[in-house]
Design an enzyme around this catalytic site. Structure first.
Site, short mmCIF file in Angstrom:
data_model
loop_
_atom_site.label_atom_id
_atom_site.label_comp_id
_atom_site.label_asym_id
_atom_site.label_seq_id
_atom_site.Cartn_x
_atom_site.Cartn_y
_atom_site.Cartn_z
N CYS A 379 -3.20 -14.10 9.88
CA CYS A 379 -3.80 -12.84 9.19
C CYS A 379 -3.94 -11.63 9.79
O CYS A 379 -2.89 -11.08 10.14
CB CYS A 379 -5.21 -13.17 8.68
SG CYS A 379 -5.53 -12.38 6.98
N HIS A 503 -3.57 -17.97 5.53
CA HIS A 503 -4.23 -18.76 6.49
C HIS A 503 -4.04 -20.15 6.33
O HIS A 503 -4.64 -21.03 5.45
CB HIS A 503 -5.85 -18.71 6.09
CG HIS A 503 -6.46 -17.38 6.49
ND1 HIS A 503 -7.08 -17.01 7.99
CD2 HIS A 503 -6.73 -16.19 5.95
CE1 HIS A 503 -7.39 -15.74 7.97
NE2 HIS A 503 -7.30 -15.39 6.67
N GLU A 505 -4.44 -22.73 8.08
CA GLU A 505 -5.40 -23.72 8.44
C GLU A 505 -6.08 -24.26 7.52
O GLU A 505 -6.51 -25.40 7.51
CB GLU A 505 -6.17 -23.10 9.69
CG GLU A 505 -7.11 -21.95 9.35
CD GLU A 505 -6.65 -20.42 9.14
OE1 GLU A 505 -5.45 -20.26 9.25
OE2 GLU A 505 -7.58 -19.60 9.38
N1 GLN Z 1 -9.15 -7.42 8.65
C1 GLN Z 1 -7.69 -7.67 7.88
C2 GLN Z 1 -7.75 -7.46 6.41
O1 GLN Z 1 -8.75 -7.33 5.95
C3 GLN Z 1 -7.40 -9.21 8.18
C4 GLN Z 1 -8.38 -10.29 7.53
C5 GLN Z 1 -8.28 -11.57 8.21
O2 GLN Z 1 -7.92 -11.69 9.37
N2 GLN Z 1 -8.73 -12.54 7.35
O3 GLN Z 1 -6.60 -7.31 5.77
#
Ligand code: GLN
Length: 529
Positions: A379, A503, A505
């Site tokens: 992410c 994600h 995970e």
């Molecule tokens: N801050 C980034 C976004 O909003 C990444 C979010 C995250 O890593 N969950 O896209």
């Protein structure tokens, strides 16, 4: 439906969630279909707005529900997928009672905690468990008995006890045995918390006693006598090396049998895959050192799913895992310190929000890219790997995400135009399951063994499609896409450089590691040999 209610006493943080998940796993091992509900008595509607600094990780479900991290433990232990309805909060209950009141559904009556709030709680518990198709539903009541906030929930489960048949509901109380200065096991706090429970009309069928060391026989008898439960229903939940050992610890003390006889259930079939998985974990040989460079590194629970996913991969590959959580601000302050990344078999940059420590993470990514160190970016970790590549390889000086620099000349990470005008914070995030289509012949396709995957998301920003061509021309490719959204970035020339907007995970399970985590582990292991 059989219900098992789990309450907690003395203090929070005793591992009620792991106890709930472990009891559930053991029943699943006997052939039952098990589900779980977490009650969080706080007023927040969900965990989406809560800081990982205070509350640990925000876990994301397939339907986009942003929930308490205990639901992650349930999903992992029960190998299941839950929905946002499996996390009840005071906020959700009141919100729905108040809107019913506004619609006139209470026919002019005075709306009260008993019966309206308690009915809403019971209704939801029954509907959610029925909808899940399970035979057994575990319900963990967050907080400790005696908290003001949890009162309506405890009252609701008390009523359920009256309404359900005796053989359809069981109560487990998780509480604490302390050691005094002479290292004697003291049960007074347990006696008090059970007394408090009884004052609310609840009596435990089982007491799970957390303790630093195994309960002595005399402690067990004392708890049994004072708390009015049979000795075999007093379970020693002493410290173990790993949470995955807890189901075995409880099984070995006969808890599953005891609960099954209370609930009038018998073993349907036996599944020993959990036990085998724990055995594999114990037999692991090669140590793998992973550096995780993030922001909430002082709090173990903030990245619990990442830690678990690394563990699943390590168990599968026969490695023992050594994870260091490194605060990226360290590199902001001293850029030279980034050389420590070389001490690890691989680098992982997790998700995150906000500007703090971002430049430090970019330095770490650059180091891993230039020194051919296996890299997994998740992410925000993916977004920053794109920023790093744009700046240092494509030559876009000052490239950034508009999350951190609104006036950057090269907004390689940005909010897509269609999302820009949404004002409700909750609505601007892309949450939960989305599909990605993988490029033929890419590392991504190889890792997943498929061209179509589904993974969970939680982000607001995206790779800016206007820069894709320029970036790909220099050797970073976007090998996973969902229409104009870039889901995966990889560098084919690198030993292992894989970064995802999603994600992975959250879908990793013991015995079924997430594909990118497994591939990351394999490449670290290869580097060692
Ligand atoms: N801050 C980034 C976004 O909003 C990444 C979010 C995250 O890593 N969950 O896209």
């Amino acid at each position: 439906m059989k219900y098992i209610i789990v309450t907690g006493g003395v203090m929070s943080g005793l591992g009620k969630g792991i106890t709930t998940a472990s009891v559930g796993r053991n029943l699943k091992n006997r052939g039952y279909n098990v589900t779980a509900i977490k009650i969080d008595p706080y007023i927040n509607i969900d965990a989406g707005t809560m800081s990982p600094f205070q509350h640990g990780e925000v876990y994301v479900l397939k339907d986009g529900g942003e929930v308490d991290l205990d639901l992650g433990n349930y999903e992992r232990f029960l190998d299941t997928e839950l929905t946002r309805d499996h996390n009840l909060t005071t906020g959700k209950i009141y919100q729905s009672v108040i809107s019913k009141e506004r619609r006139g559904e209470y026919l002019g009556k005075t709306v009260q905690i008993i019966p309206h709030i308690t009915n809403e709680i019971k209704d939801r518990i029954r509907k959610v468990s029925a909808k899940s198709g399970a035979d057994i539903c575990l319900i963990e009541v967050g907080g400790t008995v005696g908290d003001i906030e949890s009162m309506p929930f405890l009252e609701a489960v008390r009523q359920m006890h009256r309404e359900e048949a005796e053989e359809d509901i069981a109560f487990i109380h998780v509480t604490l045995v302390i050691l005094d200065a002479q290292k004697d096991q003291k049960t007074k706090p347990i006696q008090h918390s059970v007394k408090e429970l009884r004052e609310l009309g609840l009596s435990p069928d089982v007491i799970v006693a957390r303790c630093n060391e195994p309960l002595l026989e005399k402690t067990r008898s004392k708890i049994s006598l004072f708390c009015d439960v049979p000795v075999e229903a007093v379970i020693s939940a002493h410290d173990s090396n790993d949470i995955y050992e807890v189901p075995l610890q409880m099984e070995n003390q006969g808890l599953t049998e005891y609960l099954m006889s209370k609930l009038n259930l018998s073993t349907i079939s036996m599944d020993d895959s959990w036990e085998k998985m724990v055995e594999r974990m114990h037999n692991a040989k090669t140590e793998i050192k992973v550096g995780v460079v993030g922001k909430y590194t002082h709090l173990e629970d903030s990245y619990i799913s990442i830690n678990e996913a690394l563990k699943h991969a390590a168990i599968e590959c026969g490695c023992c895992l050594n994870v260091d959580w490194i605060n990226s601000e360290k590199f902001d302050e001293d850029p030279d310190a980034v050389k420590m990344v070389a001490d690890y078999d691989g680098l992982l940059i997790p998700g995150g929000f906000g500007e703090r420590g971002v430049e430090g993470k970019i330095l770490a990514i650059r180091y891993a890219r230039e020194n051919n160190i296996p890299f997994l970016g998740l992410c925000l970790g993916m977004q920053l790997s794109v920023v790093e590549f744009a700046r240092n390889v494509v030559g876009l000086d000052g490239a950034n995400s508009t999350e951190f620099d609104e006036d950057t000349p090269y907004p390689v990470i940005d909010i897509l135009p269609e999302q820009k005008n949404i004002v409700d914070m909750g609505a601007t995030m892309r949450l939960g399951d989305y599909e990605a289509v993988l490029r033929e012949g890419s590392l991504a396709e190889k890792i997943y063994g498929s061209q179509n995957i589904i993974e969970r998301h939680r982000h607001r920003y995206e790779v800016n499609p206007n820069f894709v061509e320029r970036i790909e021309a220099k050797g970073m490719i976007f090998s996973g896409k969902n229409k104009n959204r870039m889901e995966i970035a990889e560098i084919p020339d690198h030993r292992f450089f894989f970064a995802s907007q999603f994600h992975p995970e959250f879908r990793s399970r013991p015995g079924k590691p997430s594909s990118p985590f497994k591939a990351f582990m394999e490449s670290m292991l290869e580097g060692k040999q």
